[in-house]
Write a protein that holds these residues in place. Structure first.
Motif, PDB file in Angstrom:
ATOM      1  N   ARG A  68      -0.716  94.930 -35.596  1.00 33.34           N
ATOM      2  CA  ARG A  68      -2.126  94.636 -35.897  1.00 33.34           C
ATOM      3  C   ARG A  68      -2.744  95.870 -36.530  1.00 33.34           C
ATOM      4  O   ARG A  68      -2.454  96.996 -36.144  1.00 33.34           O
ATOM      5  CB  ARG A  68      -2.861  94.258 -34.611  1.00 33.34           C
ATOM      6  CG  ARG A  68      -2.370  92.940 -34.048  1.00 33.34           C
ATOM      7  CD  ARG A  68      -3.084  92.572 -32.788  1.00 33.34           C
ATOM      8  NE  ARG A  68      -4.486  92.280 -33.035  1.00 33.34           N
ATOM      9  CZ  ARG A  68      -5.366  91.982 -32.081  1.00 33.34           C
ATOM     10  NH1 ARG A  68      -4.964  91.927 -30.829  1.00 33.34           N
ATOM     11  NH2 ARG A  68      -6.620  91.739 -32.365  1.00 33.34           N
ATOM     12  N   MET A  69      -3.591  95.658 -37.537  1.00 38.13           N
ATOM     13  CA  MET A  69      -4.268  96.781 -38.213  1.00 38.13           C
ATOM     14  C   MET A  69      -5.684  96.332 -38.532  1.00 38.13           C
ATOM     15  O   MET A  69      -5.856  95.342 -39.251  1.00 38.13           O
ATOM     16  CB  MET A  69      -3.564  97.090 -39.554  1.00 38.13           C
ATOM     17  CG  MET A  69      -2.242  97.793 -39.436  1.00 38.13           C
ATOM     18  SD  MET A  69      -1.394  97.740 -41.021  1.00 38.13           S
ATOM     19  CE  MET A  69      -2.220  99.046 -41.896  1.00 38.13           C
ATOM     20  N   ALA A  96     -15.204  92.552 -32.069  1.00 43.37           N
ATOM     21  CA  ALA A  96     -13.885  91.956 -31.841  1.00 43.37           C
ATOM     22  C   ALA A  96     -13.942  90.800 -30.845  1.00 43.37           C
ATOM     23  O   ALA A  96     -13.096  89.913 -30.874  1.00 43.37           O
ATOM     24  CB  ALA A  96     -12.931  93.026 -31.316  1.00 43.37           C
ATOM     25  N   TYR A  97     -14.952  90.790 -29.975  1.00 45.88           N
ATOM     26  CA  TYR A  97     -14.996  89.753 -28.942  1.00 45.88           C
ATOM     27  C   TYR A  97     -16.083  88.711 -29.217  1.00 45.88           C
ATOM     28  O   TYR A  97     -16.204  87.750 -28.476  1.00 45.88           O
ATOM     29  CB  TYR A  97     -15.235  90.396 -27.561  1.00 45.88           C
ATOM     30  CG  TYR A  97     -14.198  91.440 -27.261  1.00 45.88           C
ATOM     31  CD1 TYR A  97     -12.898  91.061 -26.980  1.00 45.88           C
ATOM     32  CD2 TYR A  97     -14.495  92.803 -27.330  1.00 45.88           C
ATOM     33  CE1 TYR A  97     -11.913  92.012 -26.749  1.00 45.88           C
ATOM     34  CE2 TYR A  97     -13.524  93.757 -27.093  1.00 45.88           C
ATOM     35  CZ  TYR A  97     -12.231  93.362 -26.810  1.00 45.88           C
ATOM     36  OH  TYR A  97     -11.255  94.294 -26.599  1.00 45.88           O
ATOM     37  N   ILE A  98     -16.874  88.950 -30.255  1.00 48.18           N
ATOM     38  CA  ILE A  98     -17.991  88.032 -30.528  1.00 48.18           C
ATOM     39  C   ILE A  98     -17.539  86.957 -31.517  1.00 48.18           C
ATOM     40  O   ILE A  98     -16.873  87.246 -32.516  1.00 48.18           O
ATOM     41  CB  ILE A  98     -19.203  88.807 -31.079  1.00 48.18           C
ATOM     42  CG1 ILE A  98     -19.724  89.725 -29.985  1.00 48.18           C
ATOM     43  CG2 ILE A  98     -20.293  87.868 -31.568  1.00 48.18           C
ATOM     44  CD1 ILE A  98     -20.845  90.634 -30.408  1.00 48.18           C
ATOM     45  N   ARG A  99     -17.897  85.746 -31.220  1.00 47.92           N
ATOM     46  CA  ARG A  99     -17.537  84.634 -32.102  1.00 47.92           C
ATOM     47  C   ARG A  99     -18.417  84.659 -33.347  1.00 47.92           C
ATOM     48  O   ARG A  99     -19.630  84.879 -33.250  1.00 47.92           O
ATOM     49  CB  ARG A  99     -17.760  83.316 -31.342  1.00 47.92           C
ATOM     50  CG  ARG A  99     -17.446  82.101 -32.158  1.00 47.92           C
ATOM     51  CD  ARG A  99     -17.696  80.832 -31.349  1.00 47.92           C
ATOM     52  NE  ARG A  99     -17.614  79.695 -32.230  1.00 47.92           N
ATOM     53  CZ  ARG A  99     -18.653  79.201 -32.895  1.00 47.92           C
ATOM     54  NH1 ARG A  99     -19.836  79.703 -32.713  1.00 47.92           N
ATOM     55  NH2 ARG A  99     -18.497  78.186 -33.713  1.00 47.92           N
ATOM     56  N   ASN A 100     -17.774  84.446 -34.510  1.00 51.68           N
ATOM     57  CA  ASN A 100     -18.548  84.358 -35.746  1.00 51.68           C
ATOM     58  C   ASN A 100     -19.291  83.017 -35.745  1.00 51.68           C
ATOM     59  O   ASN A 100     -18.671  81.958 -35.727  1.00 51.68           O
ATOM     60  CB  ASN A 100     -17.598  84.443 -36.948  1.00 51.68           C
ATOM     61  CG  ASN A 100     -18.341  84.437 -38.266  1.00 51.68           C
ATOM     62  OD1 ASN A 100     -19.435  83.882 -38.368  1.00 51.68           O
ATOM     63  ND2 ASN A 100     -17.764  85.058 -39.261  1.00 51.68           N
ATOM     64  N   PRO A 101     -20.636  83.036 -35.739  1.00 52.84           N
ATOM     65  CA  PRO A 101     -21.373  81.773 -35.582  1.00 52.84           C
ATOM     66  C   PRO A 101     -21.277  80.860 -36.796  1.00 52.84           C
ATOM     67  O   PRO A 101     -21.601  79.683 -36.724  1.00 52.84           O
ATOM     68  CB  PRO A 101     -22.820  82.235 -35.378  1.00 52.84           C
ATOM     69  CG  PRO A 101     -22.886  83.596 -35.971  1.00 52.84           C
ATOM     70  CD  PRO A 101     -21.530  84.188 -35.857  1.00 52.84           C
ATOM     71  N   PHE A 102     -20.841  81.410 -37.929  1.00 48.09           N
ATOM     72  CA  PHE A 102     -20.862  80.596 -39.140  1.00 48.09           C
ATOM     73  C   PHE A 102     -19.476  80.107 -39.552  1.00 48.09           C
ATOM     74  O   PHE A 102     -19.324  79.450 -40.569  1.00 48.09           O
ATOM     75  CB  PHE A 102     -21.458  81.400 -40.309  1.00 48.09           C
ATOM     76  CG  PHE A 102     -22.788  81.998 -39.973  1.00 48.09           C
ATOM     77  CD1 PHE A 102     -23.891  81.184 -39.835  1.00 48.09           C
ATOM     78  CD2 PHE A 102     -22.923  83.353 -39.776  1.00 48.09           C
ATOM     79  CE1 PHE A 102     -25.122  81.718 -39.503  1.00 48.09           C
ATOM     80  CE2 PHE A 102     -24.142  83.903 -39.447  1.00 48.09           C
ATOM     81  CZ  PHE A 102     -25.254  83.082 -39.307  1.00 48.09           C
ATOM     82  N   ASP A 125      -5.914  90.180 -36.742  1.00 56.00           N
ATOM     83  CA  ASP A 125      -7.106  91.013 -36.585  1.00 56.00           C
ATOM     84  C   ASP A 125      -8.205  90.483 -37.505  1.00 56.00           C
ATOM     85  O   ASP A 125      -8.995  89.670 -37.101  1.00 56.00           O
ATOM     86  CB  ASP A 125      -6.789  92.493 -36.885  1.00 56.00           C
ATOM     87  CG  ASP A 125      -5.543  92.625 -37.769  1.00 56.00           C
ATOM     88  OD1 ASP A 125      -5.596  92.152 -38.915  1.00 56.00           O
ATOM     89  OD2 ASP A 125      -4.531  93.181 -37.313  1.00 56.00           O
ATOM     90  N   ASP A 126      -8.226  90.914 -38.771  1.00 54.52           N
ATOM     91  CA  ASP A 126      -9.233  90.408 -39.713  1.00 54.52           C
ATOM     92  C   ASP A 126      -8.501  89.979 -40.976  1.00 54.52           C
ATOM     93  O   ASP A 126      -7.504  90.595 -41.351  1.00 54.52           O
ATOM     94  CB  ASP A 126     -10.197  91.526 -40.140  1.00 54.52           C
ATOM     95  CG  ASP A 126     -10.793  92.242 -38.953  1.00 54.52           C
ATOM     96  OD1 ASP A 126     -11.476  91.581 -38.173  1.00 54.52           O
ATOM     97  OD2 ASP A 126     -10.563  93.462 -38.819  1.00 54.52           O
ATOM     98  N   ASN A 127      -9.037  88.961 -41.651  1.00 54.47           N
ATOM     99  CA  ASN A 127      -8.454  88.587 -42.944  1.00 54.47           C
ATOM    100  C   ASN A 127      -8.530  89.777 -43.896  1.00 54.47           C
ATOM    101  O   ASN A 127      -9.369  90.673 -43.724  1.00 54.47           O
ATOM    102  CB  ASN A 127      -9.195  87.391 -43.558  1.00 54.47           C
ATOM    103  CG  ASN A 127     -10.631  87.691 -43.881  1.00 54.47           C
ATOM    104  OD1 ASN A 127     -11.509  87.435 -43.091  1.00 54.47           O
ATOM    105  ND2 ASN A 127     -10.871  88.272 -45.048  1.00 54.47           N
ATOM    106  N   ILE A 128      -7.658  89.765 -44.877  1.00 58.26           N
ATOM    107  CA  ILE A 128      -7.714  90.848 -45.868  1.00 58.26           C
ATOM    108  C   ILE A 128      -8.887  90.599 -46.814  1.00 58.26           C
ATOM    109  O   ILE A 128      -9.186  89.451 -47.164  1.00 58.26           O
ATOM    110  CB  ILE A 128      -6.373  90.920 -46.610  1.00 58.26           C
ATOM    111  CG1 ILE A 128      -5.351  91.429 -45.607  1.00 58.26           C
ATOM    112  CG2 ILE A 128      -6.430  91.825 -47.834  1.00 58.26           C
ATOM    113  CD1 ILE A 128      -3.976  91.514 -46.057  1.00 58.26           C
ATOM    114  N   LEU A 129      -9.539  91.657 -47.234  1.00 61.65           N
ATOM    115  CA  LEU A 129     -10.680  91.522 -48.156  1.00 61.65           C
ATOM    116  C   LEU A 129     -10.131  91.321 -49.574  1.00 61.65           C
ATOM    117  O   LEU A 129     -10.234  92.191 -50.445  1.00 61.65           O
ATOM    118  CB  LEU A 129     -11.566  92.767 -48.083  1.00 61.65           C
ATOM    119  CG  LEU A 129     -12.222  93.031 -46.723  1.00 61.65           C
ATOM    120  CD1 LEU A 129     -12.934  94.367 -46.730  1.00 61.65           C
ATOM    121  CD2 LEU A 129     -13.203  91.913 -46.383  1.00 61.65           C
TER     122      LEU A 129
END
Ligand code: SF4
Ligand code: SF4
Ligand code: SF4
Length: 901
Positions: free
Chosen positions: A685-686, A244-250, A328-332
């Motif tokens: 948030r979920m 949750a705290y780490i940046r997505n490098p890509f 939170d996260d995009n939906i899959l």
């Protein structure tokens, strides 16, 4: 902090008519006996101490001092922020130099603690202030050197500072906390013994203050632990490696789309806007969430004939614009599609309408040609396809490796299309005479040949047999042929084909073999999808960035090495990406047994002159009447979903040109939700579901790497959808000043009349229609808005809600101070809406059941029921005609604004 009884009584008197019970509330005369001191960055320690001592000893206040995250020290802070969490944020040395240093902080804390003890008040710390860093964002003015970081990246830093200080003082400090607190970590923060907690960034994101209820629910279920220092020590280690705290490098998410923002009807699902097939995502997610898989499948198949294949390999632009990213996260979205494709299997609804006698020939049985055929066949056209190879599906069927795409998936999609009654002529290479014959026998032609010719390197040595065609390589491996590559394989390119080639090679090279991807920019500019780059890196394939091939060294007739040059990034080029520039004298050598160039494909149509292939972008028609072109054949190598989208768009053009009515839109499901339900849903948030992947140790084979979602996962994931096509109101929830306001409007069509003055009369004609199709609309209240721009950050359009929406002022005074805006004025016998544009005022007055519109040039009288223009008077001799679009907009806003006043 002083006795405020007089003021208190004054305000109670004002509020009593609105809140009758207010006098029953026990409000103390001295409202607060504590203070938090938040000094500016760079404030000297002696100053902080002096102020602290004054507050404690002179004012006798419980005193809290807010400290900066730089207190952690440059090395530790950068280690967490840049190395562990992967943020590129640059905290300059100067930020550490000016701020309070750790030894000074210890002195300060000791001194203020002692003073507080003597004065019988509490001394506390608050962690932390924002983090000063170099301004590297385009959203701030370039002249602004520094910016101030807050939110999730600050959380691990502030927690680690709390750990350091608390251990120094054996857990005795009172620390309140405000570094990236959110509804997911609130109980952890409290378990660390850090309280009270203040929240900012999280509630300035979509959902806003409404999310505070989720904090309360979390707290209701919270089991406090006793050894808080022990928990703080373990939590401080844990947060540094939490996803949750780490940046997505890509991937740096950006939810803004190119869609324009106007006064009305701004609600669109950004996922559907981003999808080249305009897939009705919220609809199929809704049906999946309630277990109606067949209906979900119907929705998908209305716009997309490749659900099984695209469910596995689509580059899912929809997910990159999903509103949930800001929660939170995009939906899959893609994974749900795959689940439905595998589980919503009844396809009886796919029946072509009666044949219409019109014949369409399609050249190329790849995704674009097949998609076009599918839609045309459903609409009753006779369709014949000509394909060079002996299989359909183009590169999807022939080249995408089995570890990404199951053969059954593409076959299932192709069979479904063929079953509609489409004839495919295999092994049919088209030349000029064959094309002329097809032209004579068809009413329309669609050129969907793809882009099959791979670009060559243009360097010495490239004719060597170990420099292989990427498409032949992928196809050959896919067919199960044995391919020898040697120990050192270099793949050149940064797209998905290069990723596929490298990952395929990785599965073939011997145990001690090595696969390298050579790319001339950095991995951040790679056109491949982030998941593909990540999978490649996870599998241990090295990416050599900023490098370009120069020469292939051959020894004893065999490739031995690749000579490369280093590159650096310059200004953006026409693609918008930084242009790579070669660095002189920077050559280096890489050992190579096989080299696979995979950096682009060209179109290979030799039966039509190139100048005739020029395309009208809006119709896809070439210079030859009724001959269309799309997919990779038109745009060069692109994605599968773009090819499918083009196929549908060309089918729509042909259907339109043929004068046939056929609707691809699915029936919109009724979600049976009230506005309040949407807003509650949009405040929460979920966390999303995770895609399961096979372990890295088991990747040296062609088994599919990812597993489909289970039924429970698909339903749960779909339930996270915020149904952005029904209600948006994001700008309303993120405004800290409540300056954006959702109002309800019955959908309406308002005719826009035009008055034309002739020598002896004024004629009224219809000029257009103002269509209001959506129930929920937004306006801005100018008196409350301080133009902070937070709504612009989160609005999924390219616009700025506070600027582009109708801006209303609540008083004549505030309205008179601005050059543009609206004001609704309720007078005794009439109500007037004023609209000011560049200081020029127009009015719409409702009096005796009639609307009167007046501007500098014209006066128009409209009837009160359906806003029909009944009388016009020109007030300016030079104006000969006038279109009443402004009046129509004011009519729509007239009723809507009433509740504001
Ligand atoms: S939340 Fe749902 S409707 Fe909104 S963008 Fe994401 S998938 Fe689309
Ligand atoms: S710009 Fe105005 S409307 Fe937008 S968030 Fe800021 S205060 Fe609110
Ligand atoms: S954020 Fe506001 S202005 Fe932007 S699309 Fe949503 S409702 Fe409309």
């Amino acid at each position: 902090m002083k006795n405020c009884s007089e003021e208190k009584e004054k305000y109670i008197k004002i509020l009593k008519p609105f809140y009758h019970e207010i006098s029953k509330i026990d409000i103390p005369n001295k409202i607060s006996d504590n203070i938090t001191l938040s000094t500016i960055h760079g404030c000297p320690p002696s100053e902080i101490e002096k102020i602290g001592l004054y507050l404690i000893t002179e004012k006798k206040l419980h005193t809290t001092i807010k400290l900066n995250p730089t207190l952690l020290g440059a090395e530790e802070l950068r280690n967490i922020l840049n190395l562990k969490l992967g943020f590129k944020t640059e905290v300059p040395d100067i930020a550490f130099e000016y701020d309070l240093k750790y030894p000074d902080a210890l002195k300060l804390i000791n001194s203020l603690q002692q003073a507080a003890g003597k004065n019988n008040v509490q001394f506390n710390l608050k962690l932390t202030n924002t983090l000063e860093s170099i301004n590297n964002k385009t959203i701030f003015t370039p002249g602004e050197k520094m910016m101030y970081m807050s939110g999730r990246s600050l959380h691990p830093i502030s927690i680690n500072l709390a750990k350091k200080l608390q251990n120094e003082f054996h857990g005795s400090l009172n620390i309140s906390f405000c570094g990236g607190a959110d509804c997911f970590n609130i109980t952890d923060i409290l378990n660390c013994g850090l309280s009270p907690v203040t929240v900012c960034t999280d509630i300035l994101k979509p959902g806003g203050y409404g999310r505070l209820s989720q904090y309360l629910e979390e707290l209701k279920n919270w089991n406090p632990i006793t050894n808080k220092l022990e928990f703080l020590n373990s939590y401080a280690c844990k947060v540094i490696s939490e996803k949750a705290y780490i940046r997505n490098p890509f991937y740096s998410p950006d939810i803004k789309t190119n869609r324009k923002l106007g006064y009305f009807d701004c609600i669109h699902a950004p996922c559907a806007d981003a999808c080249p097939t305009n897939q009705d995502v919220p609809d199929y997610l809704h049906y999946t969430s309630i277990g109606e898989f067949k209906k979900a499948f119907e929705v998908i198949l209305k716009k997309n004939p490749f659900p099984a294949s695209l469910g596995m390999v689509c580059d899912h632009l929809c997910q990159t614009k999903c509103t949930r990213i800001n929660y939170d996260d995009n939906i899959l979205i893609r994974e749900v599609k795959l689940f439905i494709a595998e589980n919503g299997n009844e396809e009886n609804f796919l029946t072509p309408v009666k044949e219409n006698g019109i014949k369409v020939s399609i050249i190329g049985a790849g995704p674009s040609g097949l998609a076009c055929a599918y839609f045309l066949r459903l609409a009753g056209f006779k369709v014949e396809i000509f394909e060079t190879k002996n299989i359909a599906g183009g590169m999807v069927a022939d080249a995408i490796p089995a570890f990404r795409l199951k053969a059954q998936a593409i076959q299932k999609d192709i069979e479904r299309i063929k079953k509609l009654g489409i004839n495919i002529n295999y092994g049919n290479k088209i030349d000029t005479s064959a094309f002329e014959k097809i032209q004579k026998e068809s009413d329309y032609i669609y050129l969907a040949t793809g882009a099959q010719k791979f670009k060559t390197l243009g360097i010495e040595g490239e004719k060597a047999k170990e420099v292989i065609d990427v498409f032949d390589f992928l196809s050959s491996v896919k067919k199960g042929n044995k391919v020898e590559l040697g120990n050192n394989v270099i793949v050149i390119g940064g797209g998905n084909t290069a990723m596929d080639a490298a990952r395929t090679a990785y599965r073939i090279v011997p145990g001690n073999g090595k696969v390298i991807v050579l790319y001339r920019r950095t991995k951040h500019e790679m056109p491949a999808t982030p998941e593909e780059i990540k999978a490649l890196v996870d599998e241990g394939i090295e990416i050599i960035e900023l490098s370009t091939p120069e020469k292939i060294l051959i020894k004893n007739g065999k490739v031995r090495a690749l000579i490369c040059s280093k590159m650096k990034l310059g200004e953006p080029d026409s693609s918008g990406r930084a242009k790579p520039i070669k660095i002189a004298c920077s050559e280096f050598e890489l050992p190579a047994d096989t080299i696979i160039p995979a950096f682009g494909q060209d179109v290979d149509i030799d039966f039509i002159k190139p100048e005739l292939l020029k395309t009208d972008a809006s119709t896809f028609e070439t210079q030859i009447k009724n001959v269309f072109i799309g997919g990779d054949a038109m745009r060069g190598a692109a994605t599968i979903v773009k090819a499918v989208g083009d196929g549908r768009k060309v089918a729509s053009q042909i259907i339109l040109r043929s004068g046939i009515r056929f609707n691809f839109d699915p029936e919109k499901g009724n979600r049976e939700l009230e506005y309040k339900d949407y807003i509650i849903r949009k405040s929460r948030r979920m966390k999303g579901e995770k895609v399961t992947e096979i372990s890295l140790e088991e990747r040296k084979n062609f088994n599919v790497v990812t597993s489909p979602l289970s039924k429970e996962q698909a339903v749960k994931e779909s339930s996270r959808c915020l149904l952005c096509d029904d209600v948006c109101s994001v700008c309303v929830t993120v405004c800290p000043n409540r300056a954006n306001y959702t109002y309800f409007r019955k959908p309406v069509n308002v005719d826009i009349p035009k008055a034309v003055k002739t020598d002896n009369a004024v004629n009224i004609e219809k000029s257009g229609v103002l269509k209001i199709t959506q129930k929920y609309q937004v306006l801005n209240i100018g008196d409350f808005c301080n133009e902070c721009g937070n709504c612009t950050t989160f609005c999924p359009t390219s616009g700025a809600p506070y600027r582009d929406k109708p801006k209303f002022y609540l008083t004549s005074k505030s309205f008179n101070e601005v050059e543009n805006g609206f004001l609704l004025s309720k007078l005794q016998d009439k109500t007037v809406l004023l609209h000011k544009i560049n200081n020029e005022i127009s009015t719409l007055t409702l009096k005796n059941g009639k609307y009167i519109f007046e501007s500098e040039n014209v006066k128009g009288v409209f009837n009160g029921t359906d806003f029909l223009l009944t009388n016009v008077e020109f007030l300016n001799d030079n104006v000969k005609e006038y279109e009443f679009s402004q009046a129509a907009q004011m009519f729509v806003l007239f009723d809507s604004a009433k509740n504001l006043y």
